[in-house]
Write a protein that holds these residues in place. Structure first.
Motif, PDB file in Angstrom:
ATOM      1  N   LEU A   1      47.197 116.385 185.213  1.00 24.98           N
ATOM      2  CA  LEU A   1      46.630 117.223 184.154  1.00 24.98           C
ATOM      3  C   LEU A   1      45.245 117.742 184.552  1.00 24.98           C
ATOM      4  O   LEU A   1      44.352 117.866 183.720  1.00 24.98           O
ATOM      5  CB  LEU A   1      46.530 116.439 182.840  1.00 24.98           C
ATOM      6  CG  LEU A   1      47.849 116.025 182.191  1.00 24.98           C
ATOM      7  CD1 LEU A   1      47.593 115.241 180.907  1.00 24.98           C
ATOM      8  CD2 LEU A   1      48.716 117.246 181.888  1.00 24.98           C
ATOM      9  N   HIS A   2      45.083 118.070 185.831  1.00 23.15           N
ATOM     10  CA  HIS A   2      43.787 118.526 186.328  1.00 23.15           C
ATOM     11  C   HIS A   2      43.343 119.820 185.645  1.00 23.15           C
ATOM     12  O   HIS A   2      42.164 120.150 185.630  1.00 23.15           O
ATOM     13  CB  HIS A   2      43.856 118.736 187.843  1.00 23.15           C
ATOM     14  CG  HIS A   2      44.919 119.713 188.259  1.00 23.15           C
ATOM     15  ND1 HIS A   2      44.683 121.063 188.378  1.00 23.15           N
ATOM     16  CD2 HIS A   2      46.236 119.524 188.554  1.00 23.15           C
ATOM     17  CE1 HIS A   2      45.811 121.667 188.743  1.00 23.15           C
ATOM     18  NE2 HIS A   2      46.759 120.759 188.857  1.00 23.15           N
ATOM     19  N   TYR A   3      44.285 120.562 185.092  1.00 22.94           N
ATOM     20  CA  TYR A   3      43.989 121.854 184.468  1.00 22.94           C
ATOM     21  C   TYR A   3      43.603 121.725 182.992  1.00 22.94           C
ATOM     22  O   TYR A   3      43.181 122.702 182.368  1.00 22.94           O
ATOM     23  CB  TYR A   3      45.212 122.771 184.567  1.00 22.94           C
ATOM     24  CG  TYR A   3      46.474 122.127 184.048  1.00 22.94           C
ATOM     25  CD1 TYR A   3      46.770 122.118 182.689  1.00 22.94           C
ATOM     26  CD2 TYR A   3      47.374 121.509 184.919  1.00 22.94           C
ATOM     27  CE1 TYR A   3      47.916 121.510 182.205  1.00 22.94           C
ATOM     28  CE2 TYR A   3      48.521 120.900 184.445  1.00 22.94           C
ATOM     29  CZ  TYR A   3      48.788 120.911 183.094  1.00 22.94           C
ATOM     30  OH  TYR A   3      49.926 120.305 182.612  1.00 22.94           O
ATOM     31  N   ALA A   4      43.763 120.540 182.385  1.00 22.94           N
ATOM     32  CA  ALA A   4      43.599 120.365 180.945  1.00 22.94           C
ATOM     33  C   ALA A   4      42.123 120.202 180.574  1.00 22.94           C
ATOM     34  O   ALA A   4      41.432 119.356 181.143  1.00 22.94           O
ATOM     35  CB  ALA A   4      44.396 119.166 180.457  1.00 22.94           C
ATOM     36  N   PRO A   5      41.611 120.979 179.614  1.00 23.84           N
ATOM     37  CA  PRO A   5      40.249 120.743 179.129  1.00 23.84           C
ATOM     38  C   PRO A   5      40.162 119.428 178.363  1.00 23.84           C
ATOM     39  O   PRO A   5      41.153 118.957 177.802  1.00 23.84           O
ATOM     40  CB  PRO A   5      39.991 121.939 178.209  1.00 23.84           C
ATOM     41  CG  PRO A   5      41.335 122.402 177.770  1.00 23.84           C
ATOM     42  CD  PRO A   5      42.267 122.093 178.909  1.00 23.84           C
ATOM     43  N   ILE A   6      38.976 118.834 178.345  1.00 26.04           N
ATOM     44  CA  ILE A   6      38.740 117.547 177.671  1.00 26.04           C
ATOM     45  C   ILE A   6      37.678 117.756 176.601  1.00 26.04           C
ATOM     46  O   ILE A   6      36.659 118.403 176.848  1.00 26.04           O
ATOM     47  CB  ILE A   6      38.269 116.481 178.674  1.00 26.04           C
ATOM     48  CG1 ILE A   6      39.300 116.299 179.798  1.00 26.04           C
ATOM     49  CG2 ILE A   6      38.013 115.149 177.971  1.00 26.04           C
ATOM     50  CD1 ILE A   6      38.792 115.457 180.957  1.00 26.04           C
ATOM     51  N   ILE A   7      37.935 117.221 175.404  1.00 28.29           N
ATOM     52  CA  ILE A   7      36.947 117.293 174.339  1.00 28.29           C
ATOM     53  C   ILE A   7      36.813 115.926 173.678  1.00 28.29           C
ATOM     54  O   ILE A   7      37.809 115.219 173.485  1.00 28.29           O
ATOM     55  CB  ILE A   7      37.302 118.383 173.299  1.00 28.29           C
ATOM     56  CG1 ILE A   7      36.209 118.487 172.231  1.00 28.29           C
ATOM     57  CG2 ILE A   7      38.671 118.134 172.666  1.00 28.29           C
ATOM     58  CD1 ILE A   7      36.345 119.707 171.335  1.00 28.29           C
ATOM     59  N   PHE A   8      35.580 115.537 173.367  1.00 33.60           N
ATOM     60  CA  PHE A   8      35.283 114.241 172.757  1.00 33.60           C
ATOM     61  C   PHE A   8      34.969 114.477 171.279  1.00 33.60           C
ATOM     62  O   PHE A   8      34.039 115.237 170.955  1.00 33.60           O
ATOM     63  CB  PHE A   8      34.106 113.577 173.462  1.00 33.60           C
ATOM     64  CG  PHE A   8      34.386 113.243 174.900  1.00 33.60           C
ATOM     65  CD1 PHE A   8      34.776 111.970 175.271  1.00 33.60           C
ATOM     66  CD2 PHE A   8      34.271 114.211 175.897  1.00 33.60           C
ATOM     67  CE1 PHE A   8      35.039 111.650 176.598  1.00 33.60           C
ATOM     68  CE2 PHE A   8      34.532 113.910 177.222  1.00 33.60           C
ATOM     69  CZ  PHE A   8      34.928 112.631 177.568  1.00 33.60           C
ATOM     70  N   VAL A   9      35.726 113.832 170.396  1.00 33.85           N
ATOM     71  CA  VAL A   9      35.604 114.109 168.964  1.00 33.85           C
ATOM     72  C   VAL A   9      35.605 112.815 168.156  1.00 33.85           C
ATOM     73  O   VAL A   9      35.889 111.735 168.683  1.00 33.85           O
ATOM     74  CB  VAL A   9      36.764 115.014 168.465  1.00 33.85           C
ATOM     75  CG1 VAL A   9      36.858 116.289 169.289  1.00 33.85           C
ATOM     76  CG2 VAL A   9      38.093 114.261 168.491  1.00 33.85           C
ATOM     77  N   SER A  10      35.332 112.983 166.868  1.00 33.30           N
ATOM     78  CA  SER A  10      35.478 111.886 165.917  1.00 33.30           C
ATOM     79  C   SER A  10      36.126 112.435 164.655  1.00 33.30           C
ATOM     80  O   SER A  10      35.537 113.278 163.971  1.00 33.30           O
ATOM     81  CB  SER A  10      34.114 111.262 165.573  1.00 33.30           C
ATOM     82  OG  SER A  10      34.237 110.417 164.440  1.00 33.30           O
ATOM     83  N   ALA A  11      37.340 111.997 164.377  1.00 35.53           N
ATOM     84  CA  ALA A  11      38.002 112.410 163.144  1.00 35.53           C
ATOM     85  C   ALA A  11      37.251 111.878 161.933  1.00 35.53           C
ATOM     86  O   ALA A  11      37.230 112.509 160.873  1.00 35.53           O
ATOM     87  CB  ALA A  11      39.442 111.905 163.132  1.00 35.53           C
ATOM     88  N   LYS A  12      36.623 110.729 162.096  1.00 32.64           N
ATOM     89  CA  LYS A  12      35.918 110.091 160.974  1.00 32.64           C
ATOM     90  C   LYS A  12      34.698 110.904 160.550  1.00 32.64           C
ATOM     91  O   LYS A  12      34.480 111.151 159.360  1.00 32.64           O
ATOM     92  CB  LYS A  12      35.505 108.674 161.379  1.00 32.64           C
ATOM     93  CG  LYS A  12      34.844 107.880 160.264  1.00 32.64           C
ATOM     94  CD  LYS A  12      34.535 106.465 160.733  1.00 32.64           C
ATOM     95  CE  LYS A  12      33.880 105.651 159.616  1.00 32.64           C
ATOM     96  NZ  LYS A  12      33.579 104.265 160.063  1.00 32.64           N
ATOM     97  N   THR A  13      33.876 111.334 161.517  1.00 32.46           N
ATOM     98  CA  THR A  13      32.660 112.092 161.193  1.00 32.46           C
ATOM     99  C   THR A  13      32.866 113.600 161.327  1.00 32.46           C
ATOM    100  O   THR A  13      31.967 114.371 161.009  1.00 32.46           O
ATOM    101  CB  THR A  13      31.518 111.681 162.130  1.00 32.46           C
ATOM    102  OG1 THR A  13      31.840 112.085 163.478  1.00 32.46           O
ATOM    103  CG2 THR A  13      31.303 110.171 162.099  1.00 32.46           C
ATOM    104  N   LYS A  14      34.054 114.002 161.821  1.00 30.47           N
ATOM    105  CA  LYS A  14      34.418 115.408 162.066  1.00 30.47           C
ATOM    106  C   LYS A  14      33.581 116.036 163.185  1.00 30.47           C
ATOM    107  O   LYS A  14      33.516 117.268 163.310  1.00 30.47           O
ATOM    108  CB  LYS A  14      34.329 116.236 160.790  1.00 30.47           C
ATOM    109  CG  LYS A  14      35.301 115.780 159.707  1.00 30.47           C
ATOM    110  CD  LYS A  14      35.378 116.749 158.559  1.00 30.47           C
ATOM    111  CE  LYS A  14      36.414 116.278 157.538  1.00 30.47           C
ATOM    112  NZ  LYS A  14      36.552 117.215 156.398  1.00 30.47           N
ATOM    113  N   GLN A  15      32.985 115.209 164.015  1.00 32.08           N
ATOM    114  CA  GLN A  15      32.212 115.713 165.151  1.00 32.08           C
ATOM    115  C   GLN A  15      33.109 116.499 166.101  1.00 32.08           C
ATOM    116  O   GLN A  15      34.102 115.982 166.603  1.00 32.08           O
ATOM    117  CB  GLN A  15      31.560 114.541 165.890  1.00 32.08           C
ATOM    118  CG  GLN A  15      30.732 114.943 167.105  1.00 32.08           C
ATOM    119  CD  GLN A  15      30.257 113.736 167.903  1.00 32.08           C
ATOM    120  OE1 GLN A  15      30.875 112.667 167.848  1.00 32.08           O
ATOM    121  NE2 GLN A  15      29.168 113.874 168.619  1.00 32.08           N
TER     122      GLN A  15
END
Length: 436
Positions: free
Chosen positions: A320-334
């Motif tokens: 999955l070298h082509y896949a973007p990565i995002i760091f989130v929090s469903a709890k805080t909606k970050q």
């Protein structure tokens, strides 16, 4: 379109795995050629005439040292819940056994169609062995032979009669369908609720609260979406450890209907082997992929944590070298609503077409900069390249000899295409064909 599911159920040593391999058409291996993809494969895709379906081999299930009948019950319960049609496998040479009757009692309780198969009927003279199996109460027994491949056509014809009719809701071509896949309790349902701003999906700390895939139409910033929240695993006694294996099958059914797949990881727990098993199917299905690391608010971090976690993901998910990565929090909606802009972008890339003249300029320049190495005195010659499909973007390269297209050179050409065009988030496929 969601493929129907067949499950093969029966006591041990009746030939379930042999029939499974016969139907799939190959001996399914645990080891895949794609780097970074490993899985315990107890299910696969198959086809018969005009029908495509998924098939489960419950012979791959083990429940530790539990009593014999508990093993049978665990296998049957899982298959009953997941399948559209059940093949009840028996052994013609041994006749009807007490264990067969126990399996039958379990299957009586299901509303799913059951097709009775009597295995190891290796020649016509043995056909009279099937008559005792009428006593199990599932109608006509179908004689088959796993070792010789006999009778499977009639068996699959009968199964196909019971496949559900396709009644899937149709959405417009502009609508982007995306699913959330991942292990139980990574926060898939919480992310759906964070998108919607309401408790549309039941959320619980108990792993596997969601039972079925749920479609949620949703509009954001002028774009129509359909969010497909995949079913999790319900913790049910000691069968739970076994049902974990079937989370992949449920994810697979959602993947089939998606344009974009969000692979959801639990930032607190880190990367698990099951994460890689599930994500591998999104890649193999040719879907656009976004990696979403949830529960990032609960991770102790400094200025280096995100980069280190990204590096770990790239190492574990090589394919999955082509896949973007995002760091989130469903709890805080970050960063939650940043996901939708990424989904829209990778969906457009997934459906992008490249003009042939421009594509060939890129390939010619790549070859000029780095000619293909020779193999036993022969050198690969590339004559023409054209895009033949989207979702995923698929390119056919006409060459003098496809055998000379080495994997490493194919990867080089793919990288040059990616450097020139924005294919972030989508796999691309490069096929070498001999020029007529």
């Amino acid at each position: 379109m969601t493929k129907p599911v067949i499950a093969i159920v029966g006591r041990p040593n009746v030939g379930k795995s042999t029939i499974f391999n016969r139907i799939v058409g190959e001996r399914v291996s645990i080891v895949e050629d794609i780097p970074g993809v490993t899985r315990d494969r107890i299910y696969s895709s198959a086809d018969w005439l005009t029908h495509e379906f998924n098939i489960i081999d419950t012979g791959g299930i083990e429940i530790g040292d539990e009593p014999f009948l508990e093993q049978i019950r665990g296998q049957a319960e899982i298959a009953i819940r997941e399948a559209d049609v059940i093949i009840f496998m028996t052994n013609g040479r041994e006749g009807v056994t007490l264990a067969d009757e126990q399996v039958a009692k379990i299957l009586y309780k299901t509303k799913k169609p059951v097709v009775l198969a009597v295995n190891k009927i290796d020649n016509p003279d043995m056909r009279e062995m099937i008559y005792d199996f009428y006593s199990l109460g599932f109608g006509e027994p179908y004689p088959i032979s796993g070792s010789h491949g006999l009778g499977l056509g009639d068996l699959l014809d009968e199964c196909a009669k019971h496949f559900p009719k396709e009644d899937e809701q149709q959405y417009s071509e502009e609508t982007i369908k995306f699913s959330l896949i991942g292990r139980p309790n990574v926060g898939k349902s919480s992310l759906v609720n964070a998108f919607l701003g309401q408790e549309r999906v039941i959320v619980s700390d108990i792993a596997g609260t969601t039972r079925d895939a749920i479609d949620t139409p949703y509009s954001y910033d002028g774009q129509e979406y359909v969010i497909i929240d995949t079913a999790g695993m319900r913790k049910k006694g000691k069968v739970y450890e076994t049902t974990e294996k079937y989370s992949v099958l449920r994810a697979l059914r959602a993947i089939e209907r998606s344009d974009v797949v969000l692979v959801v990881l639990n930032g607190e727990e880190g990367i698990q082997e099951q994460d890689k098993k599930i994500a591998g199917y999104a890649h193999e299905a040719g879907k656009a992929v976004v990696i979403v690391v949830n529960k990032w608010d609960a991770v102790e971090k400094d200025e280096k944590t995100m980069n280190l976690y990204t590096q770990q993901i790239r190492e574990h998910f090589l394919y999955l070298h082509y896949a973007p990565i995002i760091f989130v929090s469903a709890k805080t909606k970050q960063r939650v609503h940043q996901i939708l802009s990424i989904v829209q972008r990778v969906s457009e890339n997934h459906a992008m077409r490249i003009q042939s003249s421009i594509l060939n300029e890129v390939i010619e320049d790549a070859v000029a900069r780095n000619p293909a190495p020779s193999d036993k005195g022969k050198r690969l010659r590339i004559y023409y390249t054209t895009q033949v499909a989207v979702k995923p973007p698929t390119f056919v390269t006409f060459v003098n000899d496809p055998e000379l297209m080495h994997f490493s050179y194919e990867r080089f050409l793919e990288n040059r295409i990616r450097e020139t065009f924005d294919f972030e988030g989508t796999p691309i496929r490069l096929i070498a064909r001999a020029r007529d």
